[in-house]
Design a protein around this motif. Structure first.
Motif, PDB file in Angstrom:
ATOM      1  N   PRO A 290      -8.828  -0.221 -18.125  1.00  0.00           N
ATOM      2  CA  PRO A 290      -9.861   0.603 -17.484  1.00  0.00           C
ATOM      3  C   PRO A 290      -9.393   1.178 -16.158  1.00  0.00           C
ATOM      4  N   GLU A 291     -10.059   2.242 -15.731  1.00  0.00           N
ATOM      5  CA  GLU A 291      -9.660   2.938 -14.504  1.00  0.00           C
ATOM      6  C   GLU A 291      -9.635   2.007 -13.298  1.00  0.00           C
ATOM      7  N   ALA A 292     -10.634   1.144 -13.170  1.00  0.00           N
ATOM      8  CA  ALA A 292     -10.678   0.248 -12.012  1.00  0.00           C
ATOM      9  C   ALA A 292      -9.444  -0.649 -11.961  1.00  0.00           C
ATOM     10  N   ALA A 293      -9.021  -1.138 -13.124  1.00  0.00           N
ATOM     11  CA  ALA A 293      -7.839  -1.999 -13.180  1.00  0.00           C
ATOM     12  C   ALA A 293      -6.576  -1.214 -12.860  1.00  0.00           C
ATOM     13  N   VAL A 294      -6.509   0.026 -13.331  1.00  0.00           N
ATOM     14  CA  VAL A 294      -5.352   0.878 -13.057  1.00  0.00           C
ATOM     15  C   VAL A 294      -5.225   1.135 -11.564  1.00  0.00           C
ATOM     16  N   LEU A 295      -6.318   1.514 -10.925  1.00  0.00           N
ATOM     17  CA  LEU A 295      -6.281   1.809  -9.491  1.00  0.00           C
ATOM     18  C   LEU A 295      -5.975   0.562  -8.668  1.00  0.00           C
ATOM     19  N   ALA A 296      -6.506  -0.582  -9.116  1.00  0.00           N
ATOM     20  CA  ALA A 296      -6.210  -1.834  -8.419  1.00  0.00           C
ATOM     21  C   ALA A 296      -4.730  -2.172  -8.537  1.00  0.00           C
ATOM     22  N   ALA A 297      -4.155  -1.917  -9.711  1.00  0.00           N
ATOM     23  CA  ALA A 297      -2.728  -2.181  -9.911  1.00  0.00           C
ATOM     24  C   ALA A 297      -1.879  -1.268  -9.030  1.00  0.00           C
ATOM     25  N   LEU A 298      -2.269   0.000  -8.922  1.00  0.00           N
ATOM     26  CA  LEU A 298      -1.553   0.921  -8.039  1.00  0.00           C
ATOM     27  C   LEU A 298      -1.646   0.461  -6.584  1.00  0.00           C
ATOM     28  N   ASP A 299      -2.847   0.044  -6.182  1.00  0.00           N
ATOM     29  CA  ASP A 299      -3.024  -0.441  -4.814  1.00  0.00           C
ATOM     30  C   ASP A 299      -2.125  -1.645  -4.535  1.00  0.00           C
ATOM     31  N   ASP A 300      -2.042  -2.543  -5.510  1.00  0.00           N
ATOM     32  CA  ASP A 300      -1.218  -3.735  -5.340  1.00  0.00           C
ATOM     33  C   ASP A 300       0.261  -3.357  -5.202  1.00  0.00           C
ATOM     34  N   GLN A 301       0.714  -2.447  -6.060  1.00  0.00           N
ATOM     35  CA  GLN A 301       2.112  -2.036  -6.018  1.00  0.00           C
ATOM     36  C   GLN A 301       2.431  -1.315  -4.704  1.00  0.00           C
ATOM     37  N   LEU A 302       1.573  -0.410  -4.299  1.00  0.00           N
ATOM     38  CA  LEU A 302       1.808   0.322  -3.054  1.00  0.00           C
ATOM     39  C   LEU A 302       1.699  -0.596  -1.845  1.00  0.00           C
ATOM     40  N   GLY A 303       0.831  -1.607  -1.951  1.00  0.00           N
ATOM     41  CA  GLY A 303       0.663  -2.553  -0.850  1.00  0.00           C
ATOM     42  C   GLY A 303       1.902  -3.372  -0.570  1.00  0.00           C
ATOM     43  N   ARG A 304       2.809  -3.423  -1.517  1.00  0.00           N
ATOM     44  CA  ARG A 304       4.068  -4.140  -1.308  1.00  0.00           C
ATOM     45  C   ARG A 304       5.022  -3.347  -0.415  1.00  0.00           C
ATOM     46  N   VAL A 305       4.784  -2.035  -0.322  1.00  0.00           N
ATOM     47  CA  VAL A 305       5.638  -1.154   0.482  1.00  0.00           C
ATOM     48  C   VAL A 305       4.922  -0.708   1.749  1.00  0.00           C
ATOM     49  N   PHE A 306       3.660  -0.297   1.600  1.00  0.00           N
ATOM     50  CA  PHE A 306       2.875   0.169   2.741  1.00  0.00           C
ATOM     51  C   PHE A 306       2.130  -1.030   3.330  1.00  0.00           C
ATOM     52  N   THR A 307       2.816  -1.751   4.180  1.00  0.00           N
ATOM     53  CA  THR A 307       2.292  -3.031   4.673  1.00  0.00           C
ATOM     54  C   THR A 307       1.689  -2.950   6.078  1.00  0.00           C
ATOM     55  N   GLY A 308       1.889  -1.790   6.745  1.00  0.00           N
ATOM     56  CA  GLY A 308       1.429  -1.688   8.126  1.00  0.00           C
ATOM     57  C   GLY A 308       0.277  -0.715   8.302  1.00  0.00           C
ATOM     58  N   THR A 309      -0.012  -0.410   9.553  1.00  0.00           N
ATOM     59  CA  THR A 309      -1.082   0.516   9.912  1.00  0.00           C
ATOM     60  C   THR A 309      -0.480   1.687  10.671  1.00  0.00           C
ATOM     61  N   CYS A 310      -0.913   2.869  10.324  1.00  0.00           N
ATOM     62  CA  CYS A 310      -0.361   4.050  10.973  1.00  0.00           C
ATOM     63  C   CYS A 310      -0.702   4.074  12.451  1.00  0.00           C
ATOM     64  N   ARG A 311       0.288   4.365  13.288  1.00  0.00           N
ATOM     65  CA  ARG A 311       0.084   4.387  14.742  1.00  0.00           C
ATOM     66  C   ARG A 311      -0.472   5.723  15.215  1.00  0.00           C
ATOM     67  N   GLN A 312      -0.305   6.756  14.372  1.00  0.00           N
ATOM     68  CA  GLN A 312      -0.706   8.080  14.785  1.00  0.00           C
ATOM     69  C   GLN A 312      -2.222   8.259  14.650  1.00  0.00           C
ATOM     70  N   VAL A 313      -2.778   9.022  15.577  1.00  0.00           N
ATOM     71  CA  VAL A 313      -4.207   9.334  15.512  1.00  0.00           C
ATOM     72  C   VAL A 313      -4.376  10.539  14.613  1.00  0.00           C
ATOM     73  N   ARG A 314      -5.180  10.397  13.586  1.00  0.00           N
ATOM     74  CA  ARG A 314      -5.388  11.501  12.658  1.00  0.00           C
ATOM     75  C   ARG A 314      -6.538  12.372  13.102  1.00  0.00           C
ATOM     76  N   ARG A 315      -6.323  13.658  13.020  1.00  0.00           N
ATOM     77  CA  ARG A 315      -7.375  14.583  13.409  1.00  0.00           C
ATOM     78  C   ARG A 315      -8.151  15.016  12.178  1.00  0.00           C
ATOM     79  N   SER A 316      -9.459  15.038  12.295  1.00  0.00           N
ATOM     80  CA  SER A 316     -10.300  15.469  11.181  1.00  0.00           C
ATOM     81  C   SER A 316     -10.475  16.970  11.237  1.00  0.00           C
TER      82      SER A 316
END
Length: 210
Positions: A184-210
């Motif tokens: 299901p879609e929820a499981a797919v997105l959770a799996a992607l989040d888990d995989q990306l979370g292994r690489v994107f482990t920090g928080t962006c220091r830059q202030v994003r402008r809306s």
């Protein structure tokens, strides 16, 4: 200009017909005669634009990738405007490769058919390899951007991680195709989040402008 527009329109009409045939009946159904009937035009007109089945398939594959790229670009633009993390935007982009709705399922079937045909065609295999390289390059750029702003630790091998992430997403796509009820879609997105979370482990220091 009208001739160019007509040429593009005819190509689109024919490639859309090829995609419908692949989705409905498989690649074996893609013949000049059946494509002409599906597109609502004469065999001679189809042959005016395409002289071989591989050419029709290549154009259809290219148009599928153009639509994918346009959706990813739109998602990135929205994500930047909303101040999303790079990981979140990358997850949205990768999800466009996975057959989670009718349009993406149709595109996946075209890619699958193209992959099978590319095994026996140097020209198609080259196009397939270049397309994969392009997807990996975009993921690699996302990781590089993440490194610059602090979402990714310095020293991460961006090429190796891009390979893993794209391969993981393509594996999810195949599983979703084979067993949609069990993926299901929820499981797919959770799996992607888990995989990306292994690489994107920090928080962006830059202030994003809306």
């Amino acid at each position: 200009m009208p001739r160019v527009a007509d040429h593009d329109a005819r190509h689109g009409q024919i490639s859309d017909a090829v995609q419908r045939l692949i989705v409905r009946d498989g690649l074996a159904a893609v013949t000049v005669a059946r494509t002409a009937a599906e597109a609502g035009m004469s065999v001679g007109l189809v042959q005016h634009y395409f002289t071989a089945k591989d050419e029709m398939l290549l154009t259809t594959f290219t148009r599928v990738n153009e639509r994918f790229t346009a959706r990813v670009d739109a998602a990135v633009n929205r994500g930047e405007a909303e101040g999303l993390t790079i990981a979140a935007m990358l997850r949205q982009a990768l999800a466009e490769l996975i057959p989670l709705d009718a349009d993406r399922r149709a595109e996946f079937l075209v890619r699958l058919a193209f992959s099978g045909q590319a095994a026996h065609s140097t020209r198609l295999a080259t196009a397939q390899r270049e397309t994969l390289a392009g997807v990996r390059a975009r993921v690699r750029q996302a990781i590089d951007n993440g490194t610059e702003c602090g979402e990714v630790d310095k020293g991460v091998d961006t090429g190796q991680q891009a390979l893993r992430i794209v391969a993981f997403a393509e594996g999810l796509a195949l599983h979703t195709h084979i067993d949609p009820a069990g993926t299901p879609e929820a499981a797919v997105l959770a799996a992607l989040d888990d995989q990306l979370g292994r690489v994107f482990t920090g928080t962006c220091r830059q202030v994003r402008r809306s």
